[in-house]
Write a protein that holds these residues in place. Structure first.
Motif, PDB file in Angstrom:
ATOM      1  N   ARG A   6       0.849  -1.181   0.000  1.00  0.00           N
ATOM      2  CA  ARG A   6       0.000   0.000   0.000  1.00  0.00           C
ATOM      3  C   ARG A   6       0.889   1.237   0.000  1.00  0.00           C
ATOM      4  O   ARG A   6       1.816   1.339   0.799  1.00  0.00           O
ATOM      5  CB  ARG A   6      -0.901   0.009   1.231  1.00  0.00           C
ATOM      6  N   LEU A   7       0.621   2.173  -0.891  1.00  0.00           N
ATOM      7  CA  LEU A   7       1.365   3.421  -0.967  1.00  0.00           C
ATOM      8  C   LEU A   7       0.378   4.565  -0.782  1.00  0.00           C
ATOM      9  O   LEU A   7      -0.605   4.659  -1.521  1.00  0.00           O
ATOM     10  CB  LEU A   7       2.080   3.554  -2.316  1.00  0.00           C
ATOM     11  N   GLU A   8       0.630   5.390   0.213  1.00  0.00           N
ATOM     12  CA  GLU A   8      -0.232   6.535   0.472  1.00  0.00           C
ATOM     13  C   GLU A   8       0.554   7.812   0.224  1.00  0.00           C
ATOM     14  O   GLU A   8       1.697   7.930   0.645  1.00  0.00           O
ATOM     15  CB  GLU A   8      -0.712   6.537   1.928  1.00  0.00           C
ATOM     16  N   VAL A   9      -0.064   8.770  -0.453  1.00  0.00           N
ATOM     17  CA  VAL A   9       0.552  10.066  -0.723  1.00  0.00           C
ATOM     18  C   VAL A   9      -0.510  11.133  -0.510  1.00  0.00           C
ATOM     19  O   VAL A   9      -1.686  10.910  -0.769  1.00  0.00           O
ATOM     20  CB  VAL A   9       1.085  10.133  -2.176  1.00  0.00           C
ATOM     21  N   ASN A  12      -3.748  12.638   3.480  1.00  0.00           N
ATOM     22  CA  ASN A  12      -4.163  11.502   4.306  1.00  0.00           C
ATOM     23  C   ASN A  12      -2.972  10.734   4.872  1.00  0.00           C
ATOM     24  O   ASN A  12      -3.100  10.033   5.869  1.00  0.00           O
ATOM     25  CB  ASN A  12      -5.046  10.547   3.509  1.00  0.00           C
ATOM     26  N   ALA A  13      -1.803  10.850   4.264  1.00  0.00           N
ATOM     27  CA  ALA A  13      -0.612  10.140   4.729  1.00  0.00           C
ATOM     28  C   ALA A  13       0.034  10.825   5.923  1.00  0.00           C
ATOM     29  O   ALA A  13       0.985  10.304   6.497  1.00  0.00           O
ATOM     30  CB  ALA A  13       0.398  10.009   3.592  1.00  0.00           C
ATOM     31  N   HIS A  16       0.935   9.058   9.297  1.00  0.00           N
ATOM     32  CA  HIS A  16       2.142   8.246   9.448  1.00  0.00           C
ATOM     33  C   HIS A  16       3.350   9.098   9.798  1.00  0.00           C
ATOM     34  O   HIS A  16       4.134   8.736  10.672  1.00  0.00           O
ATOM     35  CB  HIS A  16       2.410   7.445   8.175  1.00  0.00           C
ATOM     36  N   ALA A  20       5.602  12.031   4.927  1.00  0.00           N
ATOM     37  CA  ALA A  20       4.778  11.172   4.080  1.00  0.00           C
ATOM     38  C   ALA A  20       3.808  11.970   3.215  1.00  0.00           C
ATOM     39  O   ALA A  20       3.392  11.503   2.163  1.00  0.00           O
ATOM     40  CB  ALA A  20       4.015  10.164   4.931  1.00  0.00           C
ATOM     41  N   VAL A  21       3.443  13.174   3.630  1.00  0.00           N
ATOM     42  CA  VAL A  21       2.544  14.009   2.826  1.00  0.00           C
ATOM     43  C   VAL A  21       3.185  14.315   1.485  1.00  0.00           C
ATOM     44  O   VAL A  21       2.541  14.243   0.444  1.00  0.00           O
ATOM     45  CB  VAL A  21       2.224  15.319   3.590  1.00  0.00           C
ATOM     46  N   GLY A  24       5.271  10.370   0.387  1.00  0.00           N
ATOM     47  CA  GLY A  24       4.454   9.169   0.437  1.00  0.00           C
ATOM     48  C   GLY A  24       4.855   8.254   1.577  1.00  0.00           C
ATOM     49  O   GLY A  24       5.896   8.429   2.206  1.00  0.00           O
ATOM     50  N   PHE A  25       4.009   7.280   1.841  1.00  0.00           N
ATOM     51  CA  PHE A  25       4.265   6.282   2.884  1.00  0.00           C
ATOM     52  C   PHE A  25       4.001   4.909   2.280  1.00  0.00           C
ATOM     53  O   PHE A  25       2.946   4.662   1.698  1.00  0.00           O
ATOM     54  CB  PHE A  25       3.365   6.501   4.099  1.00  0.00           C
ATOM     55  N   HIS A  27       3.639   0.878   2.905  1.00  0.00           N
ATOM     56  CA  HIS A  27       3.411  -0.189   3.878  1.00  0.00           C
ATOM     57  C   HIS A  27       3.375  -1.502   3.114  1.00  0.00           C
ATOM     58  O   HIS A  27       2.633  -1.654   2.150  1.00  0.00           O
ATOM     59  CB  HIS A  27       2.096   0.020   4.632  1.00  0.00           C
TER      60      HIS A  27
END
Length: 191
Positions: A6-9, A12-13, A16, A20-21, A24-25, A27
């Motif tokens: 899972r990659l969050e950018v 919403n990140a 973490h 990460a904003v 990215g983050f 997991h």
């Protein structure tokens, strides 16, 4: 094996880490992975990991559950009559590798699932306090009806305790040596 990625950018990140904003983050969860690798594979990874450009730090968390990796030495034998090196098996129950905003990788194990008492002995308000053991708990003369150690017996008991500690250390070394010898013939042997 099961692999979840899972990659969050974006905003919403931020839960973490602040970085990460922007970057990215990542997991990743690896479950029930089994592999056999040659040692030459690991030694030849160096050129692929080297880079002249410093990469961006991407905060991440890699979780590995129930993995087993066997490393086999494929280097040429020095002595042809040698039976060869024994493969090394690395079994991972549950491990987490985290990379934070500072770029450092942190390796942690599975969290303990048992509950500790609220304030164990030696704690005050949840903070562990150093306990000082009494230097000598010896009665110089036995009180009426109470039995205590005589002062002249203490050094003798301390020598005996030291002898027993040495004997225990030697026994543990013998045990480790025997286990190592057994694992030469059966690498998966567990005690």
């Amino acid at each position: 094996p099961e692999v979840c990625l899972r990659l969050e950018v974006g905003p919403n990140a931020a839960v973490h880490s602040p970085l990460a904003v922007q970057n990215g983050f990542l997991h990743m969860l690896v479950h029930s992975y089994t592999a056999e690798l040659f040692m030459s594979f690991l030694t030849n990874l160096g050129p692929f990991l080297e880079d002249e450009i410093i990469p961006e730090v991407i905060p991440m968390e890699i979780e590995v559950v129930d993995a087993k990796i066997t490393l086999k030495d494929d280097s040429p034998r020095i002595y042809p009559t040698s039976p060869g090196p024994v493969p090394i098996t690395l079994a991972v129950d549950h491990i987490i590798v985290k990379r934070r905003d500072d770029g450092v990788f942190y390796l942690t194990g599975q969290q303990h699932r048992f509950i500790l008492p609220r304030h164990p002995p030696g704690c005050a308000g949840g903070i562990l306090q150093e306990q000082k053991a009494p230097a000598a708990c010896v009665l110089a003369a036995p009180a009426a009806g109470a039995r205590g150690l005589q002062l002249k017996e203490v050094p003798e008991l301390q020598r005996e305790l030291q002898t027993m500690k040495i004997a225990l250390a030697e026994a543990n070394m013998d045990k480790a040596r025997l286990l190592q010898e057994i694992r030469k013939y059966n690498p998966l042997f567990q005690l």
